[in-house]
Write a protein that holds these residues in place. Structure first.
Motif, PDB file in Angstrom:
ATOM      1  N   GLU A 526     -35.899  66.190 -83.222  1.00 41.63           N
ATOM      2  CA  GLU A 526     -36.305  66.323 -84.624  1.00 41.63           C
ATOM      3  C   GLU A 526     -37.560  65.510 -84.916  1.00 41.63           C
ATOM      4  OE1 GLU A 526     -32.923  65.249 -86.891  1.00 41.63           O
ATOM      5  OE2 GLU A 526     -31.823  67.091 -86.448  1.00 41.63           O
ATOM      6  N   THR A 527     -37.761  64.405 -84.176  1.00 43.63           N
ATOM      7  CA  THR A 527     -38.997  63.624 -84.267  1.00 43.63           C
ATOM      8  C   THR A 527     -39.522  63.404 -82.857  1.00 43.63           C
ATOM      9  OG1 THR A 527     -37.756  61.531 -84.191  1.00 43.63           O
ATOM     10  CG2 THR A 527     -38.288  62.436 -86.373  1.00 43.63           C
ATOM     11  N   PRO A 550     -43.366  62.696 -86.740  1.00 43.29           N
ATOM     12  CA  PRO A 550     -43.065  64.135 -86.762  1.00 43.29           C
ATOM     13  C   PRO A 550     -43.859  64.861 -85.677  1.00 43.29           C
ATOM     14  CG  PRO A 550     -43.626  63.319 -88.949  1.00 43.29           C
ATOM     15  CD  PRO A 550     -43.991  62.237 -87.979  1.00 43.29           C
ATOM     16  N   THR A 571     -44.338  69.624 -86.743  1.00 38.52           N
ATOM     17  CA  THR A 571     -43.026  70.198 -87.061  1.00 38.52           C
ATOM     18  C   THR A 571     -42.673  69.907 -88.509  1.00 38.52           C
ATOM     19  OG1 THR A 571     -41.869  68.192 -86.325  1.00 38.52           O
ATOM     20  CG2 THR A 571     -42.152  69.960 -84.706  1.00 38.52           C
ATOM     21  N   LYS A 572     -41.764  70.717 -89.033  1.00 36.87           N
ATOM     22  CA  LYS A 572     -41.249  70.458 -90.377  1.00 36.87           C
ATOM     23  C   LYS A 572     -39.779  70.849 -90.415  1.00 36.87           C
ATOM     24  CE  LYS A 572     -43.340  74.837 -91.913  1.00 36.87           C
ATOM     25  NZ  LYS A 572     -44.254  75.466 -92.899  1.00 36.87           N
ATOM     26  N   THR A 573     -39.053  70.213 -91.312  1.00 38.42           N
ATOM     27  CA  THR A 573     -37.622  70.452 -91.438  1.00 38.42           C
ATOM     28  C   THR A 573     -37.345  71.382 -92.606  1.00 38.42           C
ATOM     29  OG1 THR A 573     -37.126  68.277 -90.500  1.00 38.42           O
ATOM     30  CG2 THR A 573     -35.363  69.365 -91.727  1.00 38.42           C
ATOM     31  N   GLN A 581     -26.621  73.190 -91.467  1.00 42.43           N
ATOM     32  CA  GLN A 581     -27.479  72.082 -91.075  1.00 42.43           C
ATOM     33  C   GLN A 581     -28.955  72.447 -91.246  1.00 42.43           C
ATOM     34  OE1 GLN A 581     -26.602  68.960 -90.009  1.00 42.43           O
ATOM     35  NE2 GLN A 581     -24.483  69.503 -90.513  1.00 42.43           N
ATOM     36  N   PRO A 582     -29.823  71.491 -91.611  1.00 47.08           N
ATOM     37  CA  PRO A 582     -31.262  71.759 -91.697  1.00 47.08           C
ATOM     38  C   PRO A 582     -31.833  72.111 -90.323  1.00 47.08           C
ATOM     39  CG  PRO A 582     -30.819  69.408 -91.922  1.00 47.08           C
ATOM     40  CD  PRO A 582     -29.496  70.085 -91.978  1.00 47.08           C
ATOM     41  N   ARG A 583     -32.915  72.893 -90.324  1.00 50.43           N
ATOM     42  CA  ARG A 583     -33.550  73.320 -89.076  1.00 50.43           C
ATOM     43  C   ARG A 583     -34.932  72.690 -88.953  1.00 50.43           C
ATOM     44  NH1 ARG A 583     -35.074  78.400 -88.682  1.00 50.43           N
ATOM     45  NH2 ARG A 583     -35.140  78.739 -90.935  1.00 50.43           N
ATOM     46  N   THR A 584     -35.309  72.355 -87.698  1.00 50.20           N
ATOM     47  CA  THR A 584     -36.651  71.862 -87.422  1.00 50.20           C
ATOM     48  C   THR A 584     -37.450  72.971 -86.767  1.00 50.20           C
ATOM     49  OG1 THR A 584     -35.849  69.600 -87.109  1.00 50.20           O
ATOM     50  CG2 THR A 584     -38.012  70.132 -86.201  1.00 50.20           C
TER      51      THR A 584
END
Length: 724
Positions: A526-527, A550, A571-573, A581-584
């Protein structure tokens, strides 16, 4: 009454059958993988899908016997929490490891795929002695592969790109002060093949199945000098330029001769086409009229090619059709070679040039070809084949390293469960084979195993006699057993002397770079954690610092000893819908300038985001696409741009071309030229895509399938164009 009793007995029988069926359902099959060859100095190892009991060795439920059936004094040791048995202190000879079911933890509920493992120990690497030995090897491999699914090579999706050898190589390997471009090589003095080469007067380019020679001495009036076209059987892929010799490497596909046989199917009918990597040498002293002076070849697909001094080395991978051994009359298990200097037909390699590498049981050969190219028309070609396979390749001036997967048996192995094969690809460790190089003499030295999988050639590095490597253990998407990332250091004999394990759990490696006493590694989920590691003490490497930002970098490139450039994605969430769940997701292309002056506190000093989602560059998967002129601090790359949104809300295609940046430690990242040709069409035109950028003197050249354009390297104004 009789019917009632019969019904009761039927019910009892059904219950018993159900219990037996349920019991059978809970019986796990234990699979094993092990090599059939070992060297006495290195020992031998077997891997199990289920752990052995801690007392398995002491209570005699696992033991080793020699060829006379007597128990040996060799040292048996359980490793990897009981999933492996390592045998050391063994003399040359033949051995059998016996495993009783009671040796497995919970053995009452386990079934063994095999209870005996046979292997042979040699003092040194041996050549194959007979055709029978070769057939026995493949027969054993076929049996083992039928016991455990091998479709799991999907894990190779975690693979392929490139890396560096020392501070010196990192800072000068690409010809920064030369008057013309050189390929962005990993190691100083070790040239890598590429699709474009230049000597400052001419460019030699592979374009749409042809090799084009272009005169660039007058940038305003460039001329196509020659075109090398090829028959349908040969497709050029890579080039080297050595003085007045152009070296063209390519794939050659040749149909087998069809032979009818009575009674049995011919192996030649079962495999109608074979493939080889052929190398053609052209005299280009007269660029208008290149002359073919020799062609050589080795069966298999090209793994990698390097040129150092007057020496050319290339490695191919080939898997013989050993699956046809039962049904076919005469399966050829040896790779073939070709040399136009000797004969017009291919010939199978002699057994004396084939060896079986220790530590793996693989059906793929690594075929290594070495040739002095000072006089390519007359030079001797030396080719050796090694059974053991190879994935990634790294080469210094003195040594060649090849890697092979060691499949870790899984408790999920089930030949009948296709769903498991798709969603649970098999985990692997990595065996690394070292070969010393002395001209055409390529000599196997030793091998070593590390936990986890390599990303690409940049996962490896040699420095002051030590070999360093970074790996990912497991899979980032597996939430049941989190992945983790490791660094290992091996000595000249490929024995592990130091390590860092367990970094960035739940993530995998996206890029790595070694620079002398420092190692840099980017992992991501994610990061983007950038790890800075001190490897100056091989026996005690340590993490110095970590930076989380990021996005992620696919490729790391050294600017100087205190700064790195990262090329990758922003990238962005995206918030999850309906409680999910949130997606990246990836955004535009990202360039980062990392300041590692303070190793404990690395910083992202500057950043540039190019385009929107869908924007990409070949540089993100091929380091040779990077243009650099260190004297001017210039870094460029081909790019396809997506930006703005269409009616469906997606970023839309905006054009293709190239970008140029000036990147310095003092000023950061500055765009100096945008050579992207804007487009109103909806789709990319692959013939317009810039493949490479090179310079000669003060002129920049961009090369696509259709044309070469020239630009002033100071003002970036277009000077001329030549179309093909």
């Amino acid at each position: 009454m009789v019917l009632k009793k019969r019904s009761v007995w039927l019910m009892v029988a059904a219950v018993i059958a159900g219990i037996v069926l349920s019991f059978a359902f809970y019986i796990d099959k234990v699979t094993v993988s092990a090599s059939s060859i070992a060297l006495s100095e290195q020992g031998w190892k077997a891997n199990f899908s289920e752990p052995l009991k801690a007392s398995a060795i002491s209570d005699g439920t696992i033991y080793l016997v020699d060829q006379q059936g007597k128990k040996t004094n060799a040292k048996l040791q359980l490793t990897q929490n009981g999933h492996s048995v390592k045998v050391t202190g063994i003399k040359p000879g033949s051995y059998i490891l016996h495993i009783k079911k009671e040796a497995i933890q919970g053995g009452f509920f386990k079934s063994m795929s095999t209870s005996k493992l046979s292997f042979t120990v040699h003092k040194d690497l041996q050549t194959v002695k007979s055709e029978k030995q070769l057939k026995d090897y493949f027969a054993k491999l076929k049996k083992q592969m039928s016991q455990m699914y091998t479709d799991s090579r999907a894990d190779s999706a975690e693979s392929e790109n490139s890396m560096d050898s020392s501070n010196k190589s990192a800072l000068s390997s690409s010809g920064g002060e030369a008057d013309h471009s050189e390929t962005n090589n990993q190691v100083e003095g070790v040239d890598e093949s590429d699709m474009v080469k230049t000597d400052g007067k001419f460019t030699y380019s592979i374009l749409n199945g042809r090799v084009i020679v272009t005169d660039i001495q007058n940038p305003a009036n460039m001329k196509k000098m020659a075109e090398l076209s090829f028959d349908a059987e040969f497709y050029p892929t890579q080039l080297f330029l050595h003085e007045n010799t152009l070296i063209v490497l390519g794939d050659r596909h040749v149909p087998y001769d069809y032979e009818e046989t009575s009674g049995k199917v011919s192996s030649k009918m079962m495999m109608p086409v074979n493939s080889s990597t052929n190398v053609r040498f052209y005299d280009v002293k007269n660029a208008k009229n290149p002359k073919l002076i020799r062609e050589i070849g080795a069966e298999g697909y090209l793994n990698g090619a390097r040129k150092t001094g007057d020496m050319l080395y290339f490695v191919t991978n080939v898997m013989p059709n050993f699956w046809a051994m039962e049904g076919a009359k005469d399966v050829e298990l040896r790779p073939y070679t070709f040399d136009s200097k000797k004969k017009d037909k291919v010939s199978s390699m002699p057994l004396s040039d084939l060896s079986i590498l220790p530590g793996t049981l693989e059906g793929t050969y690594s075929v290594i070809t070495a040739m002095n190219i000072e006089n390519p028309e007359q030079s001797q070609v030396v080719t050796k084949g090694y059974l053991g396979g190879s994935n990634a390749m790294y080469m210094s001036k003195e040594a060649l390293y090849l890697t092979a997967p060691i499949y870790v048996p899984s408790k999920n192995d089930d030949n009948n469960n296709a769903i498991d094969r798709i969603w649970n690809p098999q985990e692997t460790n990595t065996e690394i084979f070292k070969f010393n190089l002395d001209g055409t003499k390529v000599e196997f030295v030793s091998s070593g195993e590390v936990t986890g999988m390599l990303l690409n050639q940049f996962s490896m590095d040699e420095h002051e006699g030590y070999f360093r490597v970074v790996t990912t253990k497991g899979f980032a998407w597996n939430t049941d057993e989190l992945s983790e990332n490791n660094l290992y250091i091996l000595d000249a004999g490929m024995k592990k002397v130091g390590s860092i394990e367990g970094l960035a759990k739940g993530e995998r490696i996206y890029s790595a770079r070694f620079m002398g006493d420092k190692a840099y590694m980017v992992t991501f989920k994610e990061t983007d954690p950038l790890f800075v590691m001190d490897v100056s003490n091989p026996s005690a490497p340590k993490v110095l610092g970590e930076l989380k930002i990021p996005g992620f970098s696919n490729y790391l490139h050294p600017l100087d000893e205190n700064h790195l450039i990262g090329f990758g994605y922003d990238t962005k969430t995206i918030p999850g819908e309906n409680g999910s769940q949130p997606r990246t997701i990836t955004g535009g292309m990202k360039i980062s300038l990392f300041d590692v002056t303070d190793f404990a506190n690395p910083k992202e000093k500057d950043v540039e985001i190019l385009g929107g989602q869908g924007t990409y560059s070949p540089l993100q998967y091929d380091h040779k696409a990077l243009f650099q002129h260190r004297g001017k601090g210039l870094y460029g790359f081909p790019v396809t741009l997506y930006q703005g949104t269409n009616k469906d809300g997606y970023d839309q295609y905006a054009g293709e071309g190239a970008m140029m940046y000036e990147i310095t430690a003092e000023e950061g990242i500055k765009q100096v030229a945008n050579m992207i040709k804007s487009s109103k069409q909806q789709n990319e035109d692959w013939e317009q895509l810039v493949q490479r950028m090179v310079y000669a003197g003060d002129t920049l050249y961009t090369i696509s399938m259709k044309e070469t354009k020239s630009y002033d390297l100071n003002t970036f104004k277009e000077i001329g164009v030549v179309t093909y």
